[in-house]
Design a protein around this motif. Structure first.
Motif, PDB file in Angstrom:
ATOM      1  N   UNK A  21       1.247  -1.264   0.043  1.00  0.00           N
ATOM      2  CA  UNK A  21      -0.129   0.284   0.201  1.00  0.00           C
ATOM      3  C   UNK A  21       0.885   1.593  -0.422  1.00  0.00           C
ATOM      4  N   UNK A  22       1.742   1.582   0.865  1.00  0.00           N
ATOM      5  CA  UNK A  22       3.027   2.606   0.931  1.00  0.00           C
ATOM      6  C   UNK A  22       3.933   2.358  -0.564  1.00  0.00           C
ATOM      7  N   UNK A  23       4.635   1.290  -1.147  1.00  0.00           N
ATOM      8  CA  UNK A  23       4.573   1.911  -2.368  1.00  0.00           C
ATOM      9  C   UNK A  23       4.141   2.215  -3.720  1.00  0.00           C
ATOM     10  N   UNK A  24       2.881   1.457  -3.367  1.00  0.00           N
ATOM     11  CA  UNK A  24       1.470   2.363  -4.180  1.00  0.00           C
ATOM     12  C   UNK A  24       0.883   3.824  -3.902  1.00  0.00           C
ATOM     13  N   UNK A  25       1.179   4.522  -3.171  1.00  0.00           N
ATOM     14  CA  UNK A  25       1.046   5.850  -2.805  1.00  0.00           C
ATOM     15  C   UNK A  25       2.014   6.274  -3.315  1.00  0.00           C
ATOM     16  N   UNK A  26       3.491   5.995  -3.015  1.00  0.00           N
ATOM     17  CA  UNK A  26       4.513   6.643  -3.390  1.00  0.00           C
ATOM     18  C   UNK A  26       4.591   6.466  -5.062  1.00  0.00           C
ATOM     19  N   UNK A  27       4.342   5.250  -5.904  1.00  0.00           N
ATOM     20  CA  UNK A  27       4.745   5.707  -6.970  1.00  0.00           C
ATOM     21  C   UNK A  27       2.964   6.018  -7.741  1.00  0.00           C
ATOM     22  N   UNK A  28       2.613   6.410  -7.114  1.00  0.00           N
ATOM     23  CA  UNK A  28       0.698   7.569  -7.280  1.00  0.00           C
ATOM     24  C   UNK A  28       1.666   8.642  -7.650  1.00  0.00           C
ATOM     25  N   UNK A  29       2.140   9.091  -6.077  1.00  0.00           N
ATOM     26  CA  UNK A  29       2.808  10.231  -6.478  1.00  0.00           C
ATOM     27  C   UNK A  29       3.786  10.729  -8.038  1.00  0.00           C
ATOM     28  N   UNK A  30       5.139   9.781  -7.211  1.00  0.00           N
ATOM     29  CA  UNK A  30       5.803   9.702  -8.521  1.00  0.00           C
ATOM     30  C   UNK A  30       5.293  10.111 -10.166  1.00  0.00           C
ATOM     31  N   UNK A  31       4.314   9.300 -10.445  1.00  0.00           N
ATOM     32  CA  UNK A  31       3.503   9.592 -11.679  1.00  0.00           C
ATOM     33  C   UNK A  31       2.657  10.570 -11.812  1.00  0.00           C
ATOM     34  N   UNK A  32       1.944  11.355 -10.518  1.00  0.00           N
ATOM     35  CA  UNK A  32       1.732  12.160 -10.905  1.00  0.00           C
ATOM     36  C   UNK A  32       2.278  13.981 -10.998  1.00  0.00           C
ATOM     37  N   UNK A  33       4.124  13.942 -10.165  1.00  0.00           N
ATOM     38  CA  UNK A  33       5.101  14.486 -10.328  1.00  0.00           C
ATOM     39  C   UNK A  33       5.492  14.404 -11.891  1.00  0.00           C
ATOM     40  N   UNK A  34       5.442  13.542 -12.548  1.00  0.00           N
ATOM     41  CA  UNK A  34       6.139  13.004 -13.443  1.00  0.00           C
ATOM     42  C   UNK A  34       5.115  13.882 -14.930  1.00  0.00           C
ATOM     43  N   UNK A  35       3.695  13.821 -14.545  1.00  0.00           N
ATOM     44  CA  UNK A  35       2.216  14.003 -15.309  1.00  0.00           C
ATOM     45  C   UNK A  35       2.572  15.466 -15.331  1.00  0.00           C
ATOM     46  N   UNK A  36       2.762  16.595 -14.345  1.00  0.00           N
ATOM     47  CA  UNK A  36       2.900  17.837 -14.234  1.00  0.00           C
ATOM     48  C   UNK A  36       3.954  18.380 -14.541  1.00  0.00           C
ATOM     49  N   UNK A  37       5.351  17.753 -15.153  1.00  0.00           N
ATOM     50  CA  UNK A  37       6.229  18.355 -14.793  1.00  0.00           C
ATOM     51  C   UNK A  37       6.637  18.192 -16.912  1.00  0.00           C
ATOM     52  N   UNK A  38       6.118  16.997 -17.154  1.00  0.00           N
ATOM     53  CA  UNK A  38       6.042  16.934 -19.071  1.00  0.00           C
ATOM     54  C   UNK A  38       4.700  18.053 -19.567  1.00  0.00           C
ATOM     55  N   UNK A  39       3.441  18.543 -18.956  1.00  0.00           N
ATOM     56  CA  UNK A  39       2.351  20.081 -18.217  1.00  0.00           C
ATOM     57  C   UNK A  39       3.372  20.636 -18.904  1.00  0.00           C
ATOM     58  N   UNK A  40       4.045  20.750 -17.834  1.00  0.00           N
ATOM     59  CA  UNK A  40       5.214  22.729 -17.877  1.00  0.00           C
ATOM     60  C   UNK A  40       5.775  22.563 -19.237  1.00  0.00           C
TER      61      UNK A  40
END
Length: 52
Positions: A21-40
């Motif tokens: 569960x903790x790993x899944x939350x960490x991966x979700x945060x990383x994906x959101x960060x990557x998407x945000x960087x790509x949008x920027x």
């Protein structure tokens, strides 16, 4: 699974389910960060094209 606590220097025993569960939350945060960087980056390139 063993996990180090940051403030204390001992390992905590957690269940596999908690670990996953903790790993899944960490991966979700990383994906959101990557998407945000790509949008920027896309918006930066868009403005650069407008400027040129």
């Amino acid at each position: 699974m063993h996990q180090k606590k940051e403030k204390e220097n001992f390992r905590e025993v957690i269940s596999m389910e908690e670990y996953l569960t903790k790993r899944q939350k960490i991966r979700e945060k990383e994906r959101k960060k990557t998407k945000k960087e790509a949008t920027e980056n896309n918006s930066v390139w868009m403005w650069a094209e407008v400027y040129v």
